[in-house]
Design an enzyme around this catalytic site. Structure first.
Site, PDB file in Angstrom:
ATOM      1  N   ARG A   1     -13.459  13.617   7.268  1.00 49.14           N
ATOM      2  CA  ARG A   1     -12.118  14.180   7.482  1.00 49.14           C
ATOM      3  C   ARG A   1     -11.682  15.025   6.297  1.00 49.14           C
ATOM      4  O   ARG A   1     -11.058  16.074   6.456  1.00 49.14           O
ATOM      5  CB  ARG A   1     -11.104  13.044   7.726  1.00 49.14           C
ATOM      6  CG  ARG A   1     -11.263  12.406   9.099  1.00 49.14           C
ATOM      7  CD  ARG A   1     -10.502  11.097   9.177  1.00 49.14           C
ATOM      8  NE  ARG A   1      -9.083  11.286   8.938  1.00 49.14           N
ATOM      9  CZ  ARG A   1      -8.284  10.391   8.363  1.00 49.14           C
ATOM     10  NH1 ARG A   1      -8.755   9.225   7.971  1.00 49.14           N
ATOM     11  NH2 ARG A   1      -7.015  10.645   8.191  1.00 49.14           N
TER      12      ARG A   1
ATOM     13  N   HIS B   1       0.845  -1.194   0.000  1.00 44.59           N
ATOM     14  CA  HIS B   1       0.000   0.000   0.000  1.00 44.59           C
ATOM     15  C   HIS B   1       0.874   1.235   0.000  1.00 44.59           C
ATOM     16  O   HIS B   1       1.806   1.348   0.783  1.00 44.59           O
ATOM     17  CB  HIS B   1      -0.891   0.013   1.252  1.00 44.59           C
ATOM     18  CG  HIS B   1      -1.810   1.192   1.293  1.00 44.59           C
ATOM     19  ND1 HIS B   1      -3.016   1.209   0.635  1.00 44.59           N
ATOM     20  CD2 HIS B   1      -1.670   2.406   1.856  1.00 44.59           C
ATOM     21  CE1 HIS B   1      -3.584   2.389   0.818  1.00 44.59           C
ATOM     22  NE2 HIS B   1      -2.788   3.129   1.556  1.00 44.59           N
TER      23      HIS B   1
ATOM     24  N   LYS C   1      -8.488  -1.077   6.252  1.00 47.26           N
ATOM     25  CA  LYS C   1      -8.797  -1.573   4.908  1.00 47.26           C
ATOM     26  C   LYS C   1      -7.830  -2.677   4.482  1.00 47.26           C
ATOM     27  O   LYS C   1      -8.223  -3.652   3.840  1.00 47.26           O
ATOM     28  CB  LYS C   1      -8.766  -0.407   3.911  1.00 47.26           C
ATOM     29  CG  LYS C   1      -9.984   0.508   4.069  1.00 47.26           C
ATOM     30  CD  LYS C   1      -9.911   1.742   3.206  1.00 47.26           C
ATOM     31  CE  LYS C   1      -8.932   2.744   3.756  1.00 47.26           C
ATOM     32  NZ  LYS C   1      -9.043   4.101   3.227  1.00 47.26           N
TER      33      LYS C   1
ATOM     34  N   SER D   1      -7.080   4.206   9.462  1.00 50.34           N
ATOM     35  CA  SER D   1      -7.852   4.209   8.217  1.00 50.34           C
ATOM     36  C   SER D   1      -7.219   3.245   7.208  1.00 50.34           C
ATOM     37  O   SER D   1      -7.901   2.366   6.638  1.00 50.34           O
ATOM     38  CB  SER D   1      -7.876   5.644   7.658  1.00 50.34           C
ATOM     39  OG  SER D   1      -8.302   5.676   6.325  1.00 50.34           O
TER      40      SER D   1
HETATM   41  N1  URA Z   1      -5.432   7.037   2.770  1.00 50.28           N
HETATM   42  C1  URA Z   1      -6.399   6.448   3.508  1.00 50.28           C
HETATM   43  O1  URA Z   1      -6.967   5.442   3.104  1.00 50.28           O
HETATM   44  N2  URA Z   1      -6.718   6.968   4.692  1.00 50.28           N
HETATM   45  C2  URA Z   1      -6.119   8.068   5.186  1.00 50.28           C
HETATM   46  O2  URA Z   1      -6.442   8.492   6.270  1.00 50.28           O
HETATM   47  C3  URA Z   1      -5.099   8.691   4.401  1.00 50.28           C
HETATM   48  C4  URA Z   1      -4.782   8.132   3.201  1.00 50.28           C
END
Ligand code: URA
Ligand code: CA
Length: 419
Positions: free
Chosen positions: A168, A82, A187, A183
Site C-alpha cells: 500500500r 494507539h 495488530k 491494518s
Molecule cells: N498505521 C497502520 O498500522 N496501518 C495503516 O493502514 C495506517 C497507519
C-alpha cells in the site's frame, strides 16, 4: 478460488465472502500471491470500499495470520492505546506513565516512525542505553512489577498486514478507511490488551485530513474492537499543527519530561491528560471525572514522572536523562528567521514532519539511520503574531549540510497573514 475472480468481483463493487477474504489474506502472509494481483485488489478496495462485515473479516484474518500475544500472565486489566500517527506526537511517553501511575497495566508494543510521522520506539532508543527488545518473560515481569513496559514487535505479528501495508505504501493505497481500520486493529487485537484507546489524528498532518473521515475511521475501529470483546474507545485529536513544540526523538523525550514536570506545552498536556483519563476509564478505574482527577493528580504529584524513570531504568536506560534532560541534544543548531511582519496563519504539518526527516529525525528509506538529536523546536506556532527577524524555529542536526534543504521545506510549510 483464484485472485482474478476476486479482483473482478471487488472491481464490480460486490462484497467479498469470508472465504475470499481468507484466501487473499492467507496468500499475502504465505507469499503465494504475486504483488501485482494483491496491489490490483487493494486498489479495487480503495475505489469500491468494504462493508463492516468484510472489514471485520479482513481484520480477523490478518490478526490470525501470525502469532497472537497472550497477556494473561499479567495481573489486572491491560490497557493499550494507539495513535494513527502525527508530527511531534509525544503522547505515549507522557500518558503511558500517567496511566500506570494510576494503577493501570500498560504492556505496550509500539512502532517506529513511518513517512513524515514519528514513532515511539525511536524516541525511547534516543535515551542512552534504553532497549526496546525484551524477552517475553522480562516484558511480563516488568509490567507486573512496575505496571509499564514499551517494546517493539517480537515474533510475527499480523504478517498479512505487514505484506499488504508495504504494498500500500508504494501503490498509493494507504488512505482507505477499511484498509487502515483493519491494518491497525489486526495488530492491536494480536497484541493482546483487554482495552484499547484509539487516538485518531485529524488534520493536515494526519492520514485523515477531514473530521468526517476521522470520525468514520474511529467508528470502524471501535466497532471491530468491541465485536472482539475488547473495551474500545476513540478520541479525535488535532493534527493541523504539530503537537507541542518539539519534533524529533531526543527533543520529544525532553518535551515529555517537561510535560510530566507540569511545565509542558498546553496542547500536549491536555491531549495526554484526556487520553490517560480515557485509558483509566476503559480499564474500569472509575467514571470520567474521577479518572481525569486521578490523571491530574499523578501529573501534579510527580508519580507519573517517577514511573517514566522506573521504566527507563528497567529497560537499561540512563535515568539521569530523565532527571536532567537539558543538554541532551548536542548537535549543530540553526535558527529559521521570519522574513515578514504579520501573523503565522497556518502550518502544513506534513511538510514540517518532512523537514524533520530531512534533518535526520526520521527515515527517508527503510535503511536510513536515525539521528536521535536531530529535529525542530517550534518557537512560533500557527496563530502567533510575528515580526521580521523573529526566530520561528530552531533546527538541530548532526550534519550541518542538512540545514539548507530542511529550512527550505520548513519555509514552504508556513502561510502568513498581513497584520
Ligand atoms: N498505521 C497502520 O498500522 N496501518 C495503516 O493502514 C495506517 C497507519
Ligand atoms: Ca511534540
Amino acid at each position: 478460488m483464484n485472485m482474478v475472480d476476486i479482483i473482478l468481483k471487488k472491481k464490480a463493487g460486490e462484497a467479498l465472502s469470508a472465504e475470499e477474504i481468507r484466501f487473499f489474506a492467507q496468500g499475502a502472509a504465505a507469499g503465494t500471491i504475486p504483488d501485482y494481483q494483491l496491489s490490483a485488489l487493494l486498489m479495487a478496495i480503495c475505489w469500491q470500499g468494504m462493508n463492516a462485515k468484510e472489514t471485520t473479516c479482513l481484520t480477523m484474518e490478518m490478526m490470525h495470520s501470525g502469532g497472537v500475544v497472550d497477556l494473561s500472565a499479567i495481573d489486572g486489566v491491560c490497557v493499550d492505546k494507539h495513535s494513527t500517527g502525527g508530527v511531534g506526537d509525544t503522547t505515549t511517553l507522557v500518558l503511558v506513565p500517567l496511566a500506570a501511575a494510576c494503577g493501570a497495566k500498560v504492556a505496550k508494543i509500539s512502532g517506529r516512525g513511518l513517512g513524515h510521522t514519528g514513532g515511539t520506539l525511536d524516541k525511547i532508543e534516543a535515551i542512552p542505553g534504553c532497549s526496546v527488545s525484551l524477552t517475553q518473560e522480562a516484558f511480563f515481569r516488568q509490567v507486573n512489577d512496575i505496571g509499564i513496559a514499551v517494546i517493539g514487535q517480537t515474533g510475527n505479528l499480523a504478517p498479512a498486514d505487514k505484506k499488504m501495508y508495504a504494498l500500500r505504501d508504494v501503490t498509493a493505497t494507504v488512505s482507505c478507511i477499511p484498509l487502515i481500520a483493519s491494518s491497525i486493529m489486526s495488530k492491536k487485537l494480536a497484541s493482546g490488551a483487554d482495552c484499547i484507546l484509539l487516538d485518531v489524528k485529524t488534520g493536515n498532518g494526519a492520514f485523515m485530513k477531514t473530521l468526517e473521515d476521522s470520525i468514520a475511521l474511529a467508528k470502524a475501529m471501535v466497532d471491530i474492537g468491541e465485536h472482539n470483546g475488547r473495551r474500545t474507545a476513540a478520541l479525535i485529536t488535532d493534527m493541523d499543527t504539530p503537537l507541542g513544540r518539539n519534533i524529533g526523538n531526543s527533543l520529544e523525550v525532553i518535551e515529555a519530561v517537561e510535560t510530566l514536570r507540569g511545565k509542558g506545552p498546553a496542547d500536549l498536556t491536555e491531549v495526554c491528560l484526556s487520553l490517560a483519563s480515557g485509558m483509566l476509564w476503559l480499564a474500569g478505574r472509575g467514571g470520567a471525572a474521577a479518572c481525569r482527577a486521578m490523571a491530574e493528580d499523578a501529573l501534579r504529584s510527580g508519580a507519573a514522572l517517577a514511573k517514566l524513570r522506573a521504566m527507563v531504568a528497567a529497560q537499561g536506560g540512563d535515568p539521569a536523562v530523565i532527571d536532567d534532560p537539558s543538554g541532551f541534544p548536542a548537535a549543530y543548531e540553526q535558527d529559521v528567521v521570519c522574513m515578514q511582519d504579520g501573523w503565522l496563519y497556518a502550518t502544513d504539518t506534513e511538510k514540517i514532519g518532512i523537514a524533520a526527516v530531512l534533518l535526520g529525525a526520521g527515515r527517508e528509506t527503510k535503511e536510513s539511520v536515525i539521528d536521535p538529536a536531530a529535529g525542530i523546536r517550534l518557537l512560533k506556532k500557527a496563530g502567533d503574531p510575528v515580526k521580521k527577524g523573529d526566530v520561528l524555529a530552531r533546527l538541530y542536526a548532526g550534519d550541518a549540510a542538512k540545514f539548507a534543504a530542511a529550512e527550505e521545506k520548513f519555509h514552504s510549510a508556513l502561510t502568513f497573514a498581513a497584520r
